[in-house]
Design an enzyme around this catalytic site. Structure first.
Site, mmCIF file in Angstrom:
data_model
loop_
_atom_site.group_PDB
_atom_site.id
_atom_site.type_symbol
_atom_site.label_atom_id
_atom_site.label_comp_id
_atom_site.label_asym_id
_atom_site.label_seq_id
_atom_site.Cartn_x
_atom_site.Cartn_y
_atom_site.Cartn_z
ATOM 1 N N HIS A 82 6.077 -8.008 -0.656
ATOM 2 C CA HIS A 82 5.579 -7.761 0.079
ATOM 3 C C HIS A 82 4.648 -9.361 1.253
ATOM 4 O O HIS A 82 4.721 -9.947 1.163
ATOM 5 C CB HIS A 82 4.284 -7.534 -0.531
ATOM 6 C CG HIS A 82 3.798 -6.292 -1.225
ATOM 7 N ND1 HIS A 82 4.843 -6.678 -2.771
ATOM 8 C CD2 HIS A 82 3.600 -5.193 -1.518
ATOM 9 C CE1 HIS A 82 4.357 -5.339 -3.526
ATOM 10 N NE2 HIS A 82 4.375 -4.480 -2.725
ATOM 11 N N LYS A 87 11.745 -2.346 -3.322
ATOM 12 C CA LYS A 87 10.681 -2.227 -2.181
ATOM 13 C C LYS A 87 10.697 -3.085 -1.447
ATOM 14 O O LYS A 87 10.451 -4.699 -1.765
ATOM 15 C CB LYS A 87 9.759 -1.915 -2.836
ATOM 16 C CG LYS A 87 8.371 -1.764 -2.537
ATOM 17 C CD LYS A 87 6.853 -1.481 -3.507
ATOM 18 C CE LYS A 87 5.531 -0.647 -3.579
ATOM 19 N NZ LYS A 87 4.550 -1.418 -4.753
ATOM 20 N N ARG A 109 3.278 5.871 5.647
ATOM 21 C CA ARG A 109 2.948 6.041 4.280
ATOM 22 C C ARG A 109 3.150 7.827 4.436
ATOM 23 O O ARG A 109 3.469 8.332 3.139
ATOM 24 C CB ARG A 109 1.252 5.756 3.591
ATOM 25 C CG ARG A 109 1.558 3.976 3.599
ATOM 26 C CD ARG A 109 -0.266 3.792 3.029
ATOM 27 N NE ARG A 109 -0.807 2.344 3.286
ATOM 28 C CZ ARG A 109 -0.138 1.773 1.261
ATOM 29 N NH1 ARG A 109 0.525 2.859 0.409
ATOM 30 N NH2 ARG A 109 -0.542 0.500 1.097
ATOM 31 N N GLN A 139 -4.074 2.466 2.489
ATOM 32 C CA GLN A 139 -3.409 3.623 1.461
ATOM 33 C C GLN A 139 -4.151 4.237 1.059
ATOM 34 O O GLN A 139 -5.500 5.077 1.366
ATOM 35 C CB GLN A 139 -3.651 3.024 -0.128
ATOM 36 C CG GLN A 139 -2.918 3.688 -1.505
ATOM 37 C CD GLN A 139 -2.856 2.210 -2.396
ATOM 38 O OE1 GLN A 139 -3.769 2.855 -3.010
ATOM 39 N NE2 GLN A 139 -1.398 1.853 -3.122
#
Length: 245
Positions: free
Chosen positions: A134, A161, A202, A227
């Site tokens: 991240h 990821k 997203r 999110q």
């Protein structure tokens, strides 16, 4: 696939959030670093009772809480070491309980990751290893994203990821370019941007080859900036699928 992050502060609230989220997602992420009194066995049993086929991802990020400034430096080092050991014990427990995925960080030590991979093999390879990175400041260049991907593969990832931060709307496009490249490689890929300007990624990441994207039960319980609520994301993806986007 949509994965809902469960990052409630208590076990009781986590169980409530699981019950509320299970019908709107394909997978649940248990953020064991956030659930202060989290009991993994009970949480996974709750999920299995609600939906025996529901996939579970177990994550335990490195804690960012401050060590109490008491005692000697040796005492403080011992506290840090104990926290690190607890983290790996949780991930090992997840493997033994046959979680579908466990998440480690690119910055984690090779020895710890190798030991976890060995446990996964001993348990019949029922669990896949997600190696994540991240970047909370920016979105790297396409070359930089590819380099991070290769580093995760070198760590032994089954799933890579990469989640950077979007400073501009154009950063989403760079992630889409990266996804287009990554889906042609040998590993499953997860990539999107954090932040308000990263919401587009997203939503669209699965359309560009991402194995799944992350959502929250609602805006208040978001595990990361930008999110989207699971109900809203499921509705949007459903519309896109019907229109052939």
């Amino acid at each position: 696939m949509i994965c809902v992050s469960i990052c409630a502060g208590t076990q009781k609230q986590a169980l409530h959030d699981i019950a509320q989220s299970a019908g709107f997602c394909d997978m649940l992420e248990l953020r064991m670093d956030e659930i202060a009194d989290g009991r993994l066995g009970e949480l996974m049993a709750c999920i299995a009772k609600l939906d025996p086929g529901k996939l579970v991802l177990v994550t335990h990020r490195k804690t960012k809480s401050k060590i109490r400034k008491v005692g000697t430096r040796t005492d403080q080092f011992a506290q840090e070491k104990a926290k690190a050991m607890q983290r790996w014990e949780v991930l090992q427990d997840a493997v033994r309980r046959r979680a579908a995925y466990v998440d480690v960080e690119l910055e984690d030590g090779d020895d710890e990751i190798a030991a976890l991979k060995d446990l996964i093999r001993k348990n019949g390879c029922r669990t896949k290893l997600v190696c994540s990175h991240h970047d909370f400041q920016k979105t790297p260049s396409l070359k930089g994203l590819k380099s991070l991907y290769q580093a995760c593969v070198k760590k032994g990832a089954d799933v890579v990821k990469i989640v950077p931060y979007a400073r501009t709307a154009e950063d989403n496009i760079r992630v889409f370019q990266f996804l287009t490249w990554a889906k042609k490689q040998e590993k499953d890929i997860i990539a999107f941007c954090m932040g308000e300007k990263g919401r587009l990624s997203r939503i669209a990441a699965p359309l560009f080859g991402a194995a799944f994207t992350f959502a929250a039960l609602d805006e208040r319980s978001a595990a990361a900036p930008g999110q989207i609520a699971a109900k809203d994301l499921a509705k949007i993806l459903g519309i896109l699928e019907r229109t052939g986007a």
